[in-house]
Design a protein around this motif. Structure first.
Motif, PDB file in Angstrom:
ATOM      1  N   TRP A  62      -0.801 -26.326  27.675  1.00  0.00           N
ATOM      2  CA  TRP A  62      -1.229 -26.725  26.343  1.00  0.00           C
ATOM      3  C   TRP A  62      -1.357 -28.234  26.190  1.00  0.00           C
ATOM      4  O   TRP A  62      -2.253 -28.719  25.488  1.00  0.00           O
ATOM      5  CB  TRP A  62      -0.304 -26.137  25.284  1.00  0.00           C
ATOM      6  N   PHE A  63      -0.472 -29.016  26.838  1.00  0.00           N
ATOM      7  CA  PHE A  63      -0.626 -30.465  26.764  1.00  0.00           C
ATOM      8  C   PHE A  63      -1.889 -30.920  27.486  1.00  0.00           C
ATOM      9  O   PHE A  63      -2.576 -31.834  27.022  1.00  0.00           O
ATOM     10  CB  PHE A  63       0.599 -31.197  27.325  1.00  0.00           C
TER      11      PHE A  63
ATOM     12  N   HIS B   6      -7.250 -33.027  27.008  1.00  0.00           N
ATOM     13  CA  HIS B   6      -8.618 -32.823  27.510  1.00  0.00           C
ATOM     14  C   HIS B   6      -9.609 -32.681  26.363  1.00  0.00           C
ATOM     15  O   HIS B   6     -10.633 -33.372  26.329  1.00  0.00           O
ATOM     16  CB  HIS B   6      -8.654 -31.574  28.399  1.00  0.00           C
ATOM     17  N   TYR B   7      -9.311 -31.813  25.408  1.00  0.00           N
ATOM     18  CA  TYR B   7     -10.255 -31.601  24.312  1.00  0.00           C
ATOM     19  C   TYR B   7     -10.256 -32.762  23.329  1.00  0.00           C
ATOM     20  O   TYR B   7     -11.268 -32.993  22.651  1.00  0.00           O
ATOM     21  CB  TYR B   7      -9.978 -30.269  23.615  1.00  0.00           C
ATOM     22  N   SER B   8      -9.167 -33.523  23.252  1.00  0.00           N
ATOM     23  CA  SER B   8      -9.167 -34.731  22.415  1.00  0.00           C
ATOM     24  C   SER B   8     -10.111 -35.785  22.996  1.00  0.00           C
ATOM     25  O   SER B   8     -10.869 -36.423  22.265  1.00  0.00           O
ATOM     26  CB  SER B   8      -7.757 -35.307  22.306  1.00  0.00           C
ATOM     27  N   ILE B   9     -10.054 -35.968  24.314  1.00  0.00           N
ATOM     28  CA  ILE B   9     -10.964 -36.916  24.966  1.00  0.00           C
ATOM     29  C   ILE B   9     -12.410 -36.458  24.808  1.00  0.00           C
ATOM     30  O   ILE B   9     -13.300 -37.256  24.490  1.00  0.00           O
ATOM     31  CB  ILE B   9     -10.592 -37.085  26.453  1.00  0.00           C
TER      32      ILE B   9
ATOM     33  N   ILE C 114     -17.767 -36.990  22.081  1.00  0.00           N
ATOM     34  CA  ILE C 114     -18.802 -36.420  21.213  1.00  0.00           C
ATOM     35  C   ILE C 114     -18.917 -37.235  19.927  1.00  0.00           C
ATOM     36  O   ILE C 114     -20.023 -37.504  19.437  1.00  0.00           O
ATOM     37  CB  ILE C 114     -18.492 -34.934  20.901  1.00  0.00           C
ATOM     38  N   PHE C 115     -17.775 -37.666  19.381  1.00  0.00           N
ATOM     39  CA  PHE C 115     -17.783 -38.504  18.187  1.00  0.00           C
ATOM     40  C   PHE C 115     -18.523 -39.815  18.463  1.00  0.00           C
ATOM     41  O   PHE C 115     -19.290 -40.290  17.609  1.00  0.00           O
ATOM     42  CB  PHE C 115     -16.356 -38.785  17.718  1.00  0.00           C
ATOM     43  N   LEU C 116     -18.286 -40.410  19.630  1.00  0.00           N
ATOM     44  CA  LEU C 116     -18.994 -41.646  19.972  1.00  0.00           C
ATOM     45  C   LEU C 116     -20.504 -41.435  20.016  1.00  0.00           C
ATOM     46  O   LEU C 116     -21.265 -42.272  19.531  1.00  0.00           O
ATOM     47  CB  LEU C 116     -18.510 -42.184  21.318  1.00  0.00           C
TER      48      LEU C 116
ATOM     49  N   PRO D  27     -10.034 -28.647  37.257  1.00  0.00           N
ATOM     50  CA  PRO D  27      -8.622 -28.656  36.853  1.00  0.00           C
ATOM     51  C   PRO D  27      -8.336 -27.753  35.655  1.00  0.00           C
ATOM     52  O   PRO D  27      -7.267 -27.142  35.571  1.00  0.00           O
ATOM     53  CB  PRO D  27      -8.342 -30.113  36.500  1.00  0.00           C
ATOM     54  N   LEU D  28      -9.297 -27.644  34.744  1.00  0.00           N
ATOM     55  CA  LEU D  28      -9.128 -26.757  33.597  1.00  0.00           C
ATOM     56  C   LEU D  28      -9.029 -25.298  34.045  1.00  0.00           C
ATOM     57  O   LEU D  28      -8.170 -24.542  33.567  1.00  0.00           O
ATOM     58  CB  LEU D  28     -10.281 -26.933  32.614  1.00  0.00           C
ATOM     59  N   LEU D  29      -9.880 -24.898  34.966  1.00  0.00           N
ATOM     60  CA  LEU D  29      -9.815 -23.541  35.513  1.00  0.00           C
ATOM     61  C   LEU D  29      -8.525 -23.331  36.304  1.00  0.00           C
ATOM     62  O   LEU D  29      -7.880 -22.284  36.200  1.00  0.00           O
ATOM     63  CB  LEU D  29     -11.024 -23.268  36.401  1.00  0.00           C
ATOM     64  N   ALA D  30      -8.143 -24.345  37.095  1.00  0.00           N
ATOM     65  CA  ALA D  30      -6.951 -24.217  37.938  1.00  0.00           C
ATOM     66  C   ALA D  30      -5.686 -24.082  37.107  1.00  0.00           C
ATOM     67  O   ALA D  30      -4.823 -23.243  37.413  1.00  0.00           O
ATOM     68  CB  ALA D  30      -6.842 -25.416  38.873  1.00  0.00           C
ATOM     69  N   VAL D  31      -5.543 -24.869  36.052  1.00  0.00           N
ATOM     70  CA  VAL D  31      -4.333 -24.771  35.235  1.00  0.00           C
ATOM     71  C   VAL D  31      -4.301 -23.447  34.468  1.00  0.00           C
ATOM     72  O   VAL D  31      -3.232 -22.866  34.245  1.00  0.00           O
ATOM     73  CB  VAL D  31      -4.180 -25.990  34.290  1.00  0.00           C
TER      74      VAL D  31
END
Length: 136
Positions: free
Chosen positions: A24-25, A30-33, A38-40, A70-74
């Motif tokens: 979850w961390f 990841h989604y915050s970055i 996207i905001f930029l 890494p997202l798939l691996a975790v």
């Protein structure tokens, strides 16, 4: 931030187990970055009224591609932590309910005993660690 870096260090490691905290961390950062990028793009293009800077699209795409494995691996390691096969990730492709089932799986607590993917990463009820006491 350490959990995010830990997952990136285990870039394509699909073996082993990952705690809920690690999963979850990593997803939070990841989604915050990703949301910031996207905001930029949105901010630079004045609500998409003018053409956004191509370099921001490239940076966002590269970040997404670089962190996809890494997202798939975790996620696979998180499934292993609950005693499930990593192939359960494919349930995500079932329309409507697949991603919900995967969400439920990732929220469940880990198996407290060692399983075929390794010891309990929490250390709680880690029977192999207890067996090593006095053998050093």
């Amino acid at each position: 931030m350490n959990w995010y870096l830990k997952v990136l260090k285990q870039y394509a490691d699909f073996s082993g187990r990952a705690r809920r905290k690690e999963f979850w961390f990593f997803n939070l950062i990841h989604y915050s970055i990703f949301a910031f990028l996207i905001f930029l793009i949105f901010f630079v293009s004045d609500n998409f009224e003018k053409d956004p800077d191509t370099i921001l699209f490239v940076i966002t795409a590269l970040y997404f591609i670089a962190t996809l494995i890494p997202l798939l691996a975790v996620t696979v390691r998180r499934l292993h932590d609950m005693g499930q096969s990593g192939w359960w990730y494919l349930i995500n492709f079932v329309p409507y309910i697949g991603s919900f089932v995967l969400l439920i799986f990732t929220c469940m607590d880990s198996v407290s005993k060692p399983n075929k993917w390794g010891d309990n990463p929490k250390g709680k009820n880690n029977f192999n660690a207890i067996d090593q006491i006095g053998k050093e």
